[in-house]
Design an enzyme around this catalytic site. Structure first.
Site, short mmCIF file in Angstrom:
data_model
loop_
_atom_site.label_atom_id
_atom_site.label_comp_id
_atom_site.label_asym_id
_atom_site.label_seq_id
_atom_site.Cartn_x
_atom_site.Cartn_y
_atom_site.Cartn_z
N GLY A 135 0.82 -1.22 0.00
CA GLY A 135 0.00 0.00 0.00
C GLY A 135 0.84 1.26 0.00
CB ALA A 136 4.29 1.79 -0.94
CG ASN A 137 -1.00 3.43 -4.11
OD1 ASN A 137 -1.12 2.32 -3.60
ND2 ASN A 137 -2.02 4.27 -4.23
N GLY B 58 -0.74 7.85 1.13
CA GLY B 58 -0.88 7.86 2.58
C GLY B 58 0.39 7.53 3.33
CB ILE B 59 0.93 6.17 6.77
CG1 ILE B 59 0.10 4.89 6.71
CG2 ILE B 59 0.16 7.29 7.47
CD1 ILE B 59 -0.25 4.33 8.08
N GLY B 60 1.79 4.70 3.90
CA GLY B 60 2.64 3.74 3.23
C GLY B 60 3.60 4.42 2.27
CB SER C 98 -6.49 0.55 13.73
OG SER C 98 -7.41 1.52 14.19
CE1 TYR D 208 -9.59 -0.59 9.33
CE2 TYR D 208 -10.16 0.38 11.46
CZ TYR D 208 -9.27 0.24 10.40
OH TYR D 208 -8.06 0.90 10.42
#
Length: 309
Positions: A20-22, A24-26, A146, A171
């Site tokens: 998920g590095a594209n 936000g925090i990633g 989370s 979630y």
């Protein structure tokens, strides 16, 4: 003065994968790892967005080693393909990608989307990459949870929410599963791998608005964006616990890192506690067995390694 990204040491010679590095925090975490010298793989569902993020990273850190590869955690065939294509040793795996509070959806393999993506996808990915991790002298796995894990419960009678679905409890279950997995992995891999967890607090990313947008609810989507503006910390600050967990030397296995501010919503990274439910070894072992059965991924630990008692 609290810990910041400026405190990260030289990572030259290390290889890191961030899911998920594209955005936000990633994206922030991957960019900082690359800036400090790690050969960094951006594992992204959308390769075009990943390439755009990589270009921004390269502009900020010319000469950084950054590669974009496709990974859809909601598709076990994609997870297997990604792991099979990673043929070099791996020092740091950051299990960051996730979805939050979506309307009911299923993964390609028929799992409830939040449990399937946030937990099962990362469980499978880590197990399949385990041989590459064990090629390195001090491998580390960071799993992102989370603070909402505290309201989670693992419902073994309805793990996929087929009988009843509510987006926030689903979630919370997935984020509790992340912690149970991180702690159980440390117990099973004691002495050969360091497994830690982190949470970003309340960080302004696209995550909050995705669910309302999928529901076609512009009012909730607008509210999520306003909340990000008024109350959330930046993605740069939200990435700090992940970076601390991924890079701090001497960090003990089984550690959980989060912000040090009020209610854990923001601040500098520090060691934090998690719920009693996250420390239930019986539930963790049962979840591990269920996850192996559902994904078909069985961890191949060295025969000399046994779960810590």
């Amino acid at each position: 003065m609290g810990w910041t990204a400026a405190d990260i040491g030289d990572l030259s010679g290390l290889t890191a994968v961030v899911t998920g590095a594209n955005s936000g925090i990633g994206m922030i975490a991957a960019g900082e790892l690359a800036r400090r010298g790690a050969a960094t793989v951006l594992a992204c569902r959308d390769v075009a967005k990943g390439e755009a993020a990589a270009q921004r990273m390269r502009k900020a850190a010319p000469g950084a080693s950054i590669e974009v590869r496709q990974l859809d955690l909601a598709d076990l065939a994609s997870v297997r393909a990604f792991a099979a294509a990673h043929t070099t040793g791996l020092d740091v795996l950051v299990n960051n990608a996730g979805v939050m509070a979506l309307p009911y959806r299923q993964t390609v393999d028929g799992f409830e989307m939040q449990f399937g993506t946030n937990h099962l996808g990362h469980f499978a990915l880590t197990g399949l990459l385990l041989p590459r991790l064990l090629e390195r002298p001090d491998p580390r796995v960071v799993t992102v949870s989370s603070s909402l894990h505290r309201s989670g419960r693992i419902n073994f009678d309805d793990l996929q929410s087929e009988r009843s679905y509510s987006k926030w409890p689903a979630y919370a279950q997935s984020k509790l599963a992340n912690l149970l997995f991180a702690y159980e992995l440390q117990r099973r891999a004691t002495g050969i791998l360091t497994s830690v967890a982190a949470h970003p607090g309340y960080a302004a990313t696209n995550l909050q608005a995705a669910g309302p947008r999928m529901e076609g609810n512009p009012i909730l989507e607008f509210g999520a964006r306003i909340g990000n503006i008024l109350f959330a910390q930046t993605a740069e600050r939200g990435a700090l616990p992940l970076l601390y967990a991924a890079t701090e030397r001497g960090l003990a296995g089984g550690s959980y890192v989060g912000p040090d501010g009020p209610f854990g919503s923001g601040g500098h990274p520090t060691l934090v506690d998690s719920s009693p439910a996250s420390k239930d070894r019986t539930v963790a072992a049962r979840l591990w067995t269920a996850s192996e059965s559902l994904t078909g991924v069985h961890y191949d630990f060295p025969s000399s390694t046994t779960p810590a008692k």
